[in-house]
Design a protein around this motif. Structure first.
Motif, PDB file in Angstrom:
ATOM      1  N   PRO A  29       0.923  -1.288   0.216  1.00 34.08           N
ATOM      2  CA  PRO A  29      -0.020  -0.323   0.677  1.00 34.08           C
ATOM      3  C   PRO A  29       0.661   1.178   0.381  1.00 34.08           C
ATOM      4  CG  PRO A  29       0.095  -0.950   2.270  1.00 34.08           C
ATOM      5  CD  PRO A  29       0.946  -1.752   1.077  1.00 34.08           C
ATOM      6  N   PRO A  30       0.328   2.405  -0.642  1.00 32.80           N
ATOM      7  CA  PRO A  30       0.858   3.790  -0.206  1.00 32.80           C
ATOM      8  C   PRO A  30       1.261   4.267   0.830  1.00 32.80           C
ATOM      9  CG  PRO A  30      -0.734   3.611  -1.756  1.00 32.80           C
ATOM     10  CD  PRO A  30      -0.742   2.350  -0.668  1.00 32.80           C
ATOM     11  N   TYR A  31       1.988   4.832   1.481  1.00 36.43           N
ATOM     12  CA  TYR A  31       1.596   5.593   3.282  1.00 36.43           C
ATOM     13  C   TYR A  31       1.988   6.824   2.605  1.00 36.43           C
ATOM     14  CZ  TYR A  31       3.266   0.241   3.724  1.00 36.43           C
ATOM     15  OH  TYR A  31       3.322  -0.816   3.743  1.00 36.43           O
ATOM     16  N   LEU A  73      -2.824  13.078  -1.694  1.00 33.94           N
ATOM     17  CA  LEU A  73      -3.633  13.509  -0.561  1.00 33.94           C
ATOM     18  C   LEU A  73      -2.655  14.356   0.374  1.00 33.94           C
ATOM     19  CD1 LEU A  73      -6.438  13.737   1.014  1.00 33.94           C
ATOM     20  CD2 LEU A  73      -5.937  11.312   1.575  1.00 33.94           C
ATOM     21  N   VAL A  74      -3.442  15.303   0.686  1.00 30.99           N
ATOM     22  CA  VAL A  74      -2.368  15.552   1.760  1.00 30.99           C
ATOM     23  C   VAL A  74      -3.520  16.397   3.138  1.00 30.99           C
ATOM     24  CG1 VAL A  74      -0.442  18.129   2.322  1.00 30.99           C
ATOM     25  CG2 VAL A  74      -0.966  17.345   0.014  1.00 30.99           C
ATOM     26  N   VAL A  75      -2.459  15.829   4.769  1.00 32.93           N
ATOM     27  CA  VAL A  75      -3.239  16.356   5.628  1.00 32.93           C
ATOM     28  C   VAL A  75      -2.583  16.276   6.013  1.00 32.93           C
ATOM     29  CG1 VAL A  75      -4.326  15.192   7.351  1.00 32.93           C
ATOM     30  CG2 VAL A  75      -4.476  13.538   4.531  1.00 32.93           C
ATOM     31  N   GLN A  76      -2.658  17.630   7.147  1.00 31.52           N
ATOM     32  CA  GLN A  76      -2.675  18.827   8.249  1.00 31.52           C
ATOM     33  C   GLN A  76      -2.902  18.669   9.598  1.00 31.52           C
ATOM     34  OE1 GLN A  76      -2.562  23.225   7.602  1.00 31.52           O
ATOM     35  NE2 GLN A  76      -0.611  22.972   7.276  1.00 31.52           N
ATOM     36  N   ASN A  77      -2.332  18.101  10.599  1.00 29.33           N
ATOM     37  CA  ASN A  77      -2.898  18.466  12.117  1.00 29.33           C
ATOM     38  C   ASN A  77      -2.514  19.907  12.249  1.00 29.33           C
ATOM     39  OD1 ASN A  77      -3.498  17.816  14.573  1.00 29.33           O
ATOM     40  ND2 ASN A  77      -2.589  16.478  14.573  1.00 29.33           N
ATOM     41  N   ALA A 104      -5.496   3.670  -4.675  1.00 25.36           N
ATOM     42  CA  ALA A 104      -4.763   4.426  -4.209  1.00 25.36           C
ATOM     43  C   ALA A 104      -5.372   4.047  -3.041  1.00 25.36           C
ATOM     44  CB  ALA A 104      -3.042   4.953  -3.998  1.00 25.36           C
ATOM     45  N   THR A 105      -5.445   3.167  -1.901  1.00 26.69           N
ATOM     46  CA  THR A 105      -5.365   3.000  -0.623  1.00 26.69           C
ATOM     47  C   THR A 105      -4.423   3.418   0.212  1.00 26.69           C
ATOM     48  OG1 THR A 105      -6.995   1.600  -1.065  1.00 26.69           O
ATOM     49  CG2 THR A 105      -6.589   1.645   1.496  1.00 26.69           C
ATOM     50  N   CYS A 106      -4.527   4.605   1.217  1.00 32.49           N
ATOM     51  CA  CYS A 106      -4.047   4.704   1.967  1.00 32.49           C
ATOM     52  C   CYS A 106      -3.378   4.253   3.057  1.00 32.49           C
ATOM     53  CB  CYS A 106      -3.083   6.342   2.460  1.00 32.49           C
ATOM     54  SG  CYS A 106      -3.524   7.641   0.492  1.00 32.49           S
ATOM     55  N   THR A 107      -2.590   3.397   3.924  1.00 33.82           N
ATOM     56  CA  THR A 107      -2.333   3.184   5.021  1.00 33.82           C
ATOM     57  C   THR A 107      -3.218   3.665   6.193  1.00 33.82           C
ATOM     58  OG1 THR A 107      -0.362   3.399   5.497  1.00 33.82           O
ATOM     59  CG2 THR A 107      -0.184   1.805   4.305  1.00 33.82           C
ATOM     60  N   HIS A 108      -3.656   3.106   6.956  1.00 35.06           N
ATOM     61  CA  HIS A 108      -3.693   3.997   8.881  1.00 35.06           C
ATOM     62  C   HIS A 108      -2.614   4.347   9.233  1.00 35.06           C
ATOM     63  CE1 HIS A 108      -7.611   3.008   9.986  1.00 35.06           C
ATOM     64  NE2 HIS A 108      -8.119   1.902   9.373  1.00 35.06           N
ATOM     65  N   SER A 109      -2.008   5.370   9.718  1.00 35.96           N
ATOM     66  CA  SER A 109      -1.196   6.227  10.334  1.00 35.96           C
ATOM     67  C   SER A 109      -1.611   7.240  11.335  1.00 35.96           C
ATOM     68  CB  SER A 109      -0.832   7.008   9.042  1.00 35.96           C
ATOM     69  OG  SER A 109       0.669   7.603   9.372  1.00 35.96           O
ATOM     70  N   THR A 110      -0.690   7.327  12.428  1.00 34.58           N
ATOM     71  CA  THR A 110      -1.028   8.582  13.205  1.00 34.58           C
ATOM     72  C   THR A 110      -0.448   9.824  12.656  1.00 34.58           C
ATOM     73  OG1 THR A 110      -0.603   7.006  14.533  1.00 34.58           O
ATOM     74  CG2 THR A 110      -0.573   9.238  16.065  1.00 34.58           C
ATOM     75  N   LEU A 111      -1.425  10.630  12.935  1.00 38.90           N
ATOM     76  CA  LEU A 111      -1.191  12.272  12.484  1.00 38.90           C
ATOM     77  C   LEU A 111      -0.382  13.267  13.336  1.00 38.90           C
ATOM     78  CD1 LEU A 111      -0.232  14.008  10.108  1.00 38.90           C
ATOM     79  CD2 LEU A 111      -3.108  14.748   9.703  1.00 38.90           C
ATOM     80  N   ASN A 112       0.418  13.064  14.071  1.00 40.29           N
ATOM     81  CA  ASN A 112       0.749  13.871  15.117  1.00 40.29           C
ATOM     82  C   ASN A 112       0.538  15.606  15.001  1.00 40.29           C
ATOM     83  OD1 ASN A 112       1.508  11.627  17.194  1.00 40.29           O
ATOM     84  ND2 ASN A 112       3.571  11.822  15.696  1.00 40.29           N
ATOM     85  N   PRO A 113       0.326  16.218  16.091  1.00 37.27           N
ATOM     86  CA  PRO A 113       0.282  17.437  15.718  1.00 37.27           C
ATOM     87  C   PRO A 113       1.174  18.339  15.278  1.00 37.27           C
ATOM     88  CG  PRO A 113      -0.151  16.761  18.066  1.00 37.27           C
ATOM     89  CD  PRO A 113       0.049  16.241  17.442  1.00 37.27           C
ATOM     90  N   GLY A 114       1.388  19.304  14.583  1.00 35.61           N
ATOM     91  CA  GLY A 114       1.926  19.971  13.460  1.00 35.61           C
ATOM     92  C   GLY A 114       2.174  19.588  12.498  1.00 35.61           C
ATOM     93  N   PHE A 115       2.339  18.351  12.116  1.00 35.84           N
ATOM     94  CA  PHE A 115       2.694  17.551  11.109  1.00 35.84           C
ATOM     95  C   PHE A 115       2.050  17.239  10.029  1.00 35.84           C
ATOM     96  CE2 PHE A 115       5.054  15.940  14.097  1.00 35.84           C
ATOM     97  CZ  PHE A 115       6.456  15.583  13.744  1.00 35.84           C
ATOM     98  N   ARG A 117       1.475  15.846   5.884  1.00 38.69           N
ATOM     99  CA  ARG A 117       1.564  14.107   6.027  1.00 38.69           C
ATOM    100  C   ARG A 117       0.742  14.506   3.462  1.00 38.69           C
ATOM    101  NH1 ARG A 117       5.966  15.090   8.573  1.00 38.69           N
ATOM    102  NH2 ARG A 117       6.373  13.436   9.599  1.00 38.69           N
ATOM    103  N   GLY A 118       1.301  13.407   2.784  1.00 42.10           N
ATOM    104  CA  GLY A 118       0.915  13.151   1.595  1.00 42.10           C
ATOM    105  C   GLY A 118       1.115  11.895   1.155  1.00 42.10           C
ATOM    106  N   CYS A 119       0.022  11.334   0.494  1.00 40.94           N
ATOM    107  CA  CYS A 119      -0.602  10.239   0.477  1.00 40.94           C
ATOM    108  C   CYS A 119      -0.850  10.357  -1.172  1.00 40.94           C
ATOM    109  CB  CYS A 119      -1.609   9.064   0.902  1.00 40.94           C
ATOM    110  SG  CYS A 119      -1.641   7.651  -0.252  1.00 40.94           S
TER     111      CYS A 119
END
Length: 153
Positions: A29-31, A73-77, A104-115, A117-119
């Motif tokens: 999978p994409p990470y 797919l870009v995600v921001q915390n 693309a199925t982006c794996t489960h992940s922990t998104l910490n504060p201030g980070f 990430r993109g898939c």
């Protein structure tokens, strides 16, 4: 009977070996990766996830000088608590060498504060027209934990 059992055992061994050899490559999978957007990135505006104003996401189309492109797919915390995220990115390539639809199925992940990430979905060579739709799940896979977005570029 003995010959039939021997053939069945040999066939099962060959099929099993084929599945073992084919499994990991097909299932990778994409990470989520660190991202830093620049002028090659065309992005939708950030959208807040329905469960938190601090979890924002967008879709970007990244294009190089050869007109190769891919959706991200870009995600921001921007909050103070970590969030569990999982995404699905559906890309439609309608104007290039390889036309079609890729998921693309982006794996489960922990998104910490201030980070942020993109898939990344697959890269398409020489494309003129690409569109993407995303599904972002936060803190679970239930429908109530889902937000969607789309972008064309």
């Amino acid at each position: 009977m003995k010959k039939t059992l021997g053939l069945l055992a040999a066939s099962a061994t060959m099929i099993g070996a084929g599945l073992v050899n084919a499994g990991p490559a097909a299932a990778a999978p994409p990470y989520w990766q660190p991202v830093d957007t620049n002028s090659n990135w065309s992005c939708s505006p950030y959208k807040s996830h329905r469960l938190s104003f601090n979890i924002k996401f967008k879709i970007c189309i990244v294009r190089n000088a050869n007109n190769d492109a891919q959706a991200v797919l870009v995600v921001q915390n921007s909050g103070t608590k970590a969030a569990d995220i999982r995404g699905v990115l559906q890309t439609e390539n309608t104007g290039g060498i390889y036309e079609g639809s890729w998921r693309a199925t982006c794996t489960h992940s922990t998104l910490n504060p201030g980070f942020t990430r993109g898939c990344f979905n697959q890269t398409f060579s020489g494309t003129r027209d690409i569109a993407a739709t995303s599904q972002l799940y936060m803190n679970g896979d239930e429908e109530a934990n889902l937000s969607v977005d789309s972008w064309h570029g």
